[in-house]
Design an enzyme around this catalytic site. Sequence first.
Site, PDB file in Angstrom:
ATOM      1  CG  ASP A  72      -1.392 -32.734  12.121  1.00  0.00           C
ATOM      2  OD1 ASP A  72      -0.845 -33.730  12.599  1.00  0.00           O
ATOM      3  OD2 ASP A  72      -2.027 -32.748  11.055  1.00  0.00           O
ATOM      4  CD  GLU A 245      -1.237 -36.928   6.324  1.00  0.00           C
ATOM      5  OE1 GLU A 245      -2.281 -37.563   6.404  1.00  0.00           O
ATOM      6  OE2 GLU A 245      -0.371 -36.944   7.220  1.00  0.00           O
TER       7      GLU A 245
HETATM    8  C1  FRU Z   1      -1.569 -35.346   9.699  1.00  0.00           C
HETATM    9  C2  FRU Z   1      -3.047 -35.593   9.558  1.00  0.00           C
HETATM   10  C3  FRU Z   1      -3.675 -34.551   8.669  1.00  0.00           C
HETATM   11  C4  FRU Z   1      -5.107 -34.548   9.134  1.00  0.00           C
HETATM   12  C5  FRU Z   1      -4.957 -34.770  10.615  1.00  0.00           C
HETATM   13  C6  FRU Z   1      -6.085 -35.539  11.233  1.00  0.00           C
HETATM   14  O1  FRU Z   1      -1.000 -35.831  10.838  1.00  0.00           O
HETATM   15  O2  FRU Z   1      -3.275 -36.897   9.044  1.00  0.00           O
HETATM   16  O3  FRU Z   1      -3.515 -34.805   7.300  1.00  0.00           O
HETATM   17  O4  FRU Z   1      -5.742 -33.336   8.844  1.00  0.00           O
HETATM   18  O5  FRU Z   1      -3.748 -35.477  10.796  1.00  0.00           O
HETATM   19  O6  FRU Z   1      -5.959 -35.573  12.616  1.00  0.00           O
END
Ligand code: FRU
Length: 531
Positions: A72, A245
């Site tokens: 992300d 998320e």
């Molecule tokens: C989304 C996610 C988020 C988390 C991150 C961990 O892709 O699962 O929810 O903070 O990736 O790398």
Amino acid sequence: MKKNYRLGAFVTTVTLVAGLFSYPTSSIANDSREVKGLGELPGVQLNTNRHYYNEIYRPQFHFTPEQNWMNDPNGLVYYKGEYHLFYQYNPKGNTWGNMSWGHAVSKDLLHWEHLDVALKPDELGMIFSGSMVVDKHNTSGLFKKGSGGLVAIFTHAGDTQQQSIAYSEDNGRTWKKYKGNPVIKNPGIADFRDPKVFWHEDTKQWVMVVAAGNRIQIYSSSNLKEWEYKSEFGEGMGAHGGVWECPDLFEIPVDGNPNHTKWVLGVDINPGAVAGGSGGQYFIGDFDGKTFKTKQEPKEINWVDYGKDFYASQSWDNMNQRRVWIAWMNNWNYAEKIPTSPWRSAMSIPREVGLKKTDNGEILLTQKPIHEIKKIRDKKFEFKNRKIQSENIKIPKISGQTQEIVAEFELGSADEFGFYVRKGHGEFTKVGYDAKKRELFVDRRKSGRTDFSEDFAGVYTAPLDSEDNKIKMHIFIDRSSVEVFGNDGERVLTNQIFPDPSSDGLEIYSKDGDVKITSLDVYKLGSTWDK
Ligand code: FRU
């Protein structure tokens, strides 16, 4: 949290497009009437260094880390002439793990300079996704008297997930974690992460949206250190095929009118998105500093992108009137298996986000490539007002691994029309419009390497109506991706592809009838990674 928390059920919506590619292929190069010529544009930047960012599949105008795993986008903020891009990063390997915040800065959202890893795991856990604000007036008291700076708000993922902050007094170059972390303790919810914080001018306070299971929680604060729970959104609303998320919440004008604004709540979901696996949905409504309300029907689902590779989008904070977001161009269903090395994963191109009122009074989210991208346009091929009839026509000379295509079609009798991109050696990716189903689609079944995951080959579709009997396609092709914007960004499909470098042909086609190409501009795009 274990990494395999992501490996939920495969939910795949794949529509197969019938019909084989069997039309005669002619070349438009011989047709001097329509060809207006190939020309060089000013401001071209070609990749002159053959070694840097030149591995197979290495994106030329998308962001990738030099090496290792990325997911992300995090901490997006504009500050003192620089756009900051932090990102979920594994400094030690090419799959998910050791989550830290990688960091890069840019002056134009296109050319990026890599900086040191900003935040690393500590005794409270790994550093998961989060956001960034400019604490101009030192509301946090973390800065020296009379000064302000950058504050990062992120999830500490250890035994539980909690929200923490860190600050920088030197434009993001070095970071200190706040001694009183976490600033929001885990409230007994396993998935409690990805805080997005912004300054809410009407109520003069900081607001946080954070994912909590399959809901969004809203908190507020006067100082970024003490947070008060305000409300929750999401029960029975929209898609719930997986955990929620990476929320984002912002106010933007409808049809560019500053006196008519709406709030957009973006929420990512994994799995259960429209193309299978992970993807984004959005809600449009109002926000008073405490509660987000929408008039949307509970069952209504609005997808951000109909392709398979656009996840965890986040918008830049502090960009004044402009709202630009970027997303991780990958999908948790196969993210760790894509055949790239020494890096893994790219970001999408940054997109300007807007709202548009349709004829039936509905408000739609629109996404358009940022205008800055015109700077890397190189050679151009164009023609206007040409009818094609059940045929495939090669676009000469301009072919390549990086292209921008701007096309407008007037519907005729053809059942289907569009482009074969990255074509060669039995490989192609089809970007088309199915006039009967009224769908824009991308078919990557024969796009190149698909063997690394059973879930990769597929056809992805988005509903799209013609406007004044016209369909517009704006397509960006990089070495390992195709982003398609339909009708001025009303619908978008983002997909990775892994073709052979020599598959660089481009054809325009119509099937079972005619279509008029009212205008076509094809640009070769330069690289943003010259050293
Ligand atoms: C989304 C996610 C988020 C988390 C991150 C961990 O892709 O699962 O929810 O903070 O990736 O790398």
